[in-house]
Design a protein around this motif. Structure first.
Motif, PDB file in Angstrom:
ATOM      1  N   ILE A  73       2.769  12.567  -2.149  1.00  0.00           N
ATOM      2  CA  ILE A  73       1.777  11.483  -2.066  1.00  0.00           C
ATOM      3  C   ILE A  73       0.353  11.932  -2.390  1.00  0.00           C
ATOM      4  CG2 ILE A  73       3.192  10.129  -0.482  1.00  0.00           C
ATOM      5  CD1 ILE A  73       1.330  10.952   1.795  1.00  0.00           C
ATOM      6  N   HIS A 101      -1.757  13.826  -0.853  1.00  0.00           N
ATOM      7  CA  HIS A 101      -2.741  14.058   0.213  1.00  0.00           C
ATOM      8  C   HIS A 101      -2.967  15.550   0.458  1.00  0.00           C
ATOM      9  CE1 HIS A 101      -2.677   9.872   2.224  1.00  0.00           C
ATOM     10  NE2 HIS A 101      -2.291   9.781   0.971  1.00  0.00           N
ATOM     11  N   THR A 159      -8.139  -1.524   7.160  1.00  0.00           N
ATOM     12  CA  THR A 159      -8.682  -2.416   6.138  1.00  0.00           C
ATOM     13  C   THR A 159      -9.064  -3.736   6.779  1.00  0.00           C
ATOM     14  OG1 THR A 159      -8.310  -3.339   3.931  1.00  0.00           O
ATOM     15  CG2 THR A 159      -6.435  -3.421   5.426  1.00  0.00           C
ATOM     16  N   ARG A 219     -14.318  -6.007   3.115  1.00  0.00           N
ATOM     17  CA  ARG A 219     -14.811  -4.669   3.448  1.00  0.00           C
ATOM     18  C   ARG A 219     -15.746  -4.231   2.318  1.00  0.00           C
ATOM     19  NH1 ARG A 219     -10.817   0.476   4.583  1.00  0.00           N
ATOM     20  NH2 ARG A 219     -12.363   1.805   5.567  1.00  0.00           N
ATOM     21  N   GLY A 258      -3.655   0.706  -3.501  1.00  0.00           N
ATOM     22  CA  GLY A 258      -3.791   1.208  -2.127  1.00  0.00           C
ATOM     23  C   GLY A 258      -4.344   0.072  -1.285  1.00  0.00           C
ATOM     24  N   SER A 309      -3.101  -1.503   1.257  1.00  0.00           N
ATOM     25  CA  SER A 309      -2.692  -1.569   2.654  1.00  0.00           C
ATOM     26  C   SER A 309      -2.026  -2.925   2.926  1.00  0.00           C
ATOM     27  CB  SER A 309      -3.893  -1.297   3.571  1.00  0.00           C
ATOM     28  OG  SER A 309      -3.456  -1.196   4.904  1.00  0.00           O
ATOM     29  N   GLU A 349      -7.742  -6.563   0.941  1.00  0.00           N
ATOM     30  CA  GLU A 349      -8.614  -6.290  -0.204  1.00  0.00           C
ATOM     31  C   GLU A 349      -8.219  -7.147  -1.412  1.00  0.00           C
ATOM     32  OE1 GLU A 349     -10.266  -2.193  -1.455  1.00  0.00           O
ATOM     33  OE2 GLU A 349      -8.443  -2.446  -2.638  1.00  0.00           O
ATOM     34  N   ASP A 373       0.756  -0.661  -2.801  1.00  0.00           N
ATOM     35  CA  ASP A 373       0.548   0.347  -1.759  1.00  0.00           C
ATOM     36  C   ASP A 373       1.794   1.217  -1.650  1.00  0.00           C
ATOM     37  OD1 ASP A 373      -1.621   0.740   0.618  1.00  0.00           O
ATOM     38  OD2 ASP A 373       0.366   1.370   1.293  1.00  0.00           O
ATOM     39  N   LEU A 374       1.573   2.415  -1.138  1.00  0.00           N
ATOM     40  CA  LEU A 374       2.653   3.363  -0.874  1.00  0.00           C
ATOM     41  C   LEU A 374       3.683   2.789   0.105  1.00  0.00           C
ATOM     42  CD1 LEU A 374       3.524   6.399  -1.016  1.00  0.00           C
ATOM     43  CD2 LEU A 374       1.983   6.801   0.905  1.00  0.00           C
ATOM     44  N   ARG A 382       3.692  -2.311   4.682  1.00  0.00           N
ATOM     45  CA  ARG A 382       2.381  -2.950   4.504  1.00  0.00           C
ATOM     46  C   ARG A 382       2.449  -4.011   3.406  1.00  0.00           C
ATOM     47  NH1 ARG A 382      -0.361   2.996   5.113  1.00  0.00           N
ATOM     48  NH2 ARG A 382       0.362   3.221   7.265  1.00  0.00           N
ATOM     49  N   LEU A 432       4.025   0.849  -4.599  1.00  0.00           N
ATOM     50  CA  LEU A 432       3.799   1.836  -5.659  1.00  0.00           C
ATOM     51  C   LEU A 432       3.056   3.053  -5.104  1.00  0.00           C
ATOM     52  CD1 LEU A 432       3.835   2.492  -8.781  1.00  0.00           C
ATOM     53  CD2 LEU A 432       1.512   1.590  -8.823  1.00  0.00           C
ATOM     54  N   ASN A 433       3.624   4.219  -5.351  1.00  0.00           N
ATOM     55  CA  ASN A 433       2.953   5.476  -5.029  1.00  0.00           C
ATOM     56  C   ASN A 433       2.075   5.833  -6.226  1.00  0.00           C
ATOM     57  OD1 ASN A 433       2.227   8.118  -4.559  1.00  0.00           O
ATOM     58  ND2 ASN A 433       4.314   8.844  -4.164  1.00  0.00           N
ATOM     59  N   VAL A 434       0.773   5.958  -6.025  1.00  0.00           N
ATOM     60  CA  VAL A 434      -0.105   6.206  -7.178  1.00  0.00           C
ATOM     61  C   VAL A 434       0.202   7.538  -7.868  1.00  0.00           C
ATOM     62  CG1 VAL A 434      -2.029   4.744  -6.441  1.00  0.00           C
ATOM     63  CG2 VAL A 434      -1.977   7.151  -5.743  1.00  0.00           C
ATOM     64  N   ARG A 487     -10.122   1.903  -3.326  1.00  0.00           N
ATOM     65  CA  ARG A 487     -11.166   2.218  -2.348  1.00  0.00           C
ATOM     66  C   ARG A 487     -10.549   2.788  -1.073  1.00  0.00           C
ATOM     67  NH1 ARG A 487     -15.041  -2.875  -1.944  1.00  0.00           N
ATOM     68  NH2 ARG A 487     -13.258  -3.760  -0.833  1.00  0.00           N
ATOM     69  N   ASN A 488     -11.137   3.869  -0.615  1.00  0.00           N
ATOM     70  CA  ASN A 488     -10.704   4.503   0.639  1.00  0.00           C
ATOM     71  C   ASN A 488      -9.252   4.966   0.573  1.00  0.00           C
ATOM     72  OD1 ASN A 488     -13.294   3.793   1.894  1.00  0.00           O
ATOM     73  ND2 ASN A 488     -12.519   1.710   1.728  1.00  0.00           N
TER      74      ASN A 488
HETATM   75  C1  LIG Z   1      -7.509   3.251   4.461  1.00  0.00           C
HETATM   76  S1  LIG Z   1      -6.394   2.205   3.566  1.00  0.00           S
HETATM   77  C2  LIG Z   1      -7.515   1.428   2.433  1.00  0.00           C
HETATM   78  C3  LIG Z   1      -7.155  -0.010   2.148  1.00  0.00           C
HETATM   79  C4  LIG Z   1      -8.119  -0.743   1.225  1.00  0.00           C
HETATM   80  N1  LIG Z   1      -8.129  -0.162  -0.087  1.00  0.00           N
HETATM   81  C5  LIG Z   1      -9.500  -0.761   1.801  1.00  0.00           C
HETATM   82  O1  LIG Z   1     -10.396  -0.063   1.315  1.00  0.00           O
HETATM   83  O2  LIG Z   1      -9.716  -1.489   2.773  1.00  0.00           O
HETATM   84  C6  LIG Z   1      -5.564   3.424   2.529  1.00  0.00           C
HETATM   85  C7  LIG Z   1      -4.267   2.910   1.930  1.00  0.00           C
HETATM   86  O3  LIG Z   1      -3.913   3.796   0.870  1.00  0.00           O
HETATM   87  C8  LIG Z   1      -2.521   3.890   0.834  1.00  0.00           C
HETATM   88  N2  LIG Z   1      -2.109   5.129   0.152  1.00  0.00           N
HETATM   89  C9  LIG Z   1      -2.262   6.398   0.575  1.00  0.00           C
HETATM   90  N3  LIG Z   1      -1.687   7.252  -0.288  1.00  0.00           N
HETATM   91  C10 LIG Z   1      -1.164   6.503  -1.278  1.00  0.00           C
HETATM   92  C11 LIG Z   1      -0.414   6.807  -2.446  1.00  0.00           C
HETATM   93  N4  LIG Z   1      -0.078   8.058  -2.763  1.00  0.00           N
HETATM   94  N5  LIG Z   1      -0.026   5.777  -3.236  1.00  0.00           N
HETATM   95  C12 LIG Z   1      -0.350   4.499  -2.919  1.00  0.00           C
HETATM   96  N6  LIG Z   1      -1.042   4.147  -1.817  1.00  0.00           N
HETATM   97  C13 LIG Z   1      -1.446   5.143  -1.003  1.00  0.00           C
HETATM   98  C14 LIG Z   1      -2.107   3.901   2.302  1.00  0.00           C
HETATM   99  O4  LIG Z   1      -0.756   3.504   2.456  1.00  0.00           O
HETATM  100  C15 LIG Z   1      -3.105   2.913   2.913  1.00  0.00           C
HETATM  101  O5  LIG Z   1      -2.542   1.638   3.044  1.00  0.00           O
END
Ligand SMILES: C[S@@+](CC[C@H](N)C(=O)[O-])C[C@H]1O[C@@H](n2cnc3c(N)ncnc32)[C@H](O)[C@@H]1O
Length: 299
Positions: free
Chosen positions: A33, A35, A90, A94, A126, A128, A132, A157-158, A162, A210-212, A230-231
Motif C-alpha cells: 500500500i 505506506h 474525513t 474539508r 483516497g 475514504s 470529499e 479508496d483502498l 469505506r 482501488l489501491n493507488v 488529499r491527506n
Molecule cells: C485520511 S483519509 C483522507 C480522505 C480524504 N481524501 C480527505 O482528505 O478528507 C486517507 C484515505 O486514504 C486511503 N488510502 C491509504 N492508502 C491508500 C492506497 N494505497 N490506495 C488507496 N487509498 C489509500 C485510506 O483508506 C483512507 O481512506
C-alpha cells in the motif's frame, strides 16, 4: 492451547511481535500500500493486529505473516488489516479554502478547455467514506457552469468497507463539522437512517475500490480533468509517492489539475507538473503538449 467443541485448538497466550516478525509484516504491507512504517510503528502493529492473529486461529505473528502472503483468504484479511492500520478521517468541505479556489479559479479554466466536448471528470483518490467526492460534486453544481454537461465524480479508496459506506451516502454529525446550514439544506435530505446526500449529487458520483499502488495494472480511468488526492500521500514512502504521482500525471488530461492536501506540497520537486499559484492555494497542472514543445524549444 485449549481445545473447543470442534476439536480445533485455540491459542490462549497473547502473541508477542518479535522484531524480525515486525520487519516481515512492515515490508509486506508497506510494499502493498506504499505506506512508510518505521520502528515506531512496531508497538502499534502489535496492539492492533494481535486480535487478528487470534481471530485467524493462529498463535504467532510469523504464522499471521504467512497467512497474509499465502492463504486463499489473504485478500479478505488484507482488507481487514488496511481498515485497522489506515486513517479514515474525513468530512464534507474539508479544506474548504481549496474547494473555493477550485470553484473560483480552476473551474473557469476547465470550462473553457472542455467547452466543445462538454464533459468533465473529477476524481477523489483516497476518498475514504465519500465526503470529499460528494463535496466536489456539490461544488460543481454550485458553480452553475455546467448545465447540460456530462459530469462525473469518481471516488476510489483502498478500503472496500469505506467504499460501501460511500455508496450509501448516509452520514452522522461528525461529517458535517464544516458544512454550512445553507449547504446542508441544499444538498442533503433527512431519512430514518440518517442524513443522506440528495439524489442529484449522488447521481454524479461513482465509487470503486482501488489501491493507488496498483493503478498501472488495475485501473482504466484516464483523461481526468481534476484529481484530488488529499491527506493520502502523507503516509507514503518517497518512492511510493513518486510512483503515484507518475500514475496521476498519466491519467490527467493535458491541462488537467491535481489538488493535494495542505501539508503535501510538491513545490520542492514538482516533477513534470506545473505549479499554479492561485489566490489562496497552490495546485498542480499537467502541461499541454504544445506548452511542453514550446518549453523544449525555448519559446
Ligand atoms: C485520511 S483519509 C483522507 C480522505 C480524504 N481524501 C480527505 O482528505 O478528507 C486517507 C484515505 O486514504 C486511503 N488510502 C491509504 N492508502 C491508500 C492506497 N494505497 N490506495 C488507496 N487509498 C489509500 C485510506 O483508506 C483512507 O481512506
Amino acid at each position: 492451547m485449549i481445545s473447543h467443541g470442534s476439536g480445533r485448538s485455540l491459542p490462549t497466550e497473547l502473541p508477542e511481535l518479535r522484531p524480525e516478525e515486525y520487519r516481515l509484516l512492515r515490508d509486506l504491507l508497506g510494499e502493498k500500500i506504499g505506506h512508510a512504517f518505521n520502528e515506531d510503528h512496531a508497538r502499534e502493529f502489535e496492539r492492533r493486529l494481535r486480535p487478528r492473529v487470534s481471530a485467524c486461529g493462529l498463535s504467532t505473528f510469523a504464522e499471521y505473516h504467512r497467512h497474509l502472503r499465502g492463504s486463499p483468504k489473504r485478500e479478505e484479511e488484507l482488507q481487514t488489516v488496511y481498515d485497522i492500520l489506515t486513517n479514515n478521517e474525513t468530512y464534507f468541505f474539508r479544506e474548504d479554502y481549496q474547494l473555493r479556489s477550485f470553484r473560483e479559479e480552476v473551474l473557469p479554466r476547465l470550462e473553457r478547455d472542455a467547452r466543445h466536448r462538454k464533459q468533465l471528470t473529477c476524481w477523489s483518490m483516497g476518498c475514504s467514506t465519500g465526503e470529499e467526492a460528494y463535496s466536489i460534486a456539490m461544488v460543481l453544481l454550485e458553480s452553475g457552469r455546467f448545465d447540460g454537461w456530462s459530469m462525473r465524480v469518481l471516488g476510489t479508496d483502498l478500503s472496500r468497507k469505506r467504499i460501501t459506506f460511500a455508496r450509501r451516502g448516509i452520514y452522522g454529525e461528525s461529517s458535517f463539522r464544516s458544512t454550512s446550514k445553507e449547504r446542508r439544506g441544499a444538498f442533503f435530505v433527512s431519512t430514518r437512517a440518517g442524513t443522506r446526500v440528495c439524489a442529484a449529487v449522488r447521481s454524479l458520483c461513482q465509487f470503486g475500490q482501488l489501491n493507488v499502488m496498483e493503478m498501472k495494472n488495475r485501473c482504466t480511468i484516464d483523461q481526468v480533468d481534476a484529481v484530488f488526492c488529499r491527506n493520502v500521500l502523507i503516509y507514503f514512502t518517497p518512492q511510493a509517492r513518486a510512483h503515484v504521482m507518475a500514475s496521476i500525471f498519466e491519467r490527467l488530461r493535458p491541462g488537467g489539475f491535481l489538488m493535494l492536501g495542505h501539508s503535501e506540497s510538491l513545490l520542492h520537486d514538482p516533477g513534470p507538473f506545473q505549479p499554479v499559484h492561485l489566490k489562496r492555494d497552490v495546485v498542480y497542472r499537467r502541461p499541454t503538449e504544445r506548452e511542453l514543445r514550446s518549453k523544449r524549444e525555448g519559446i
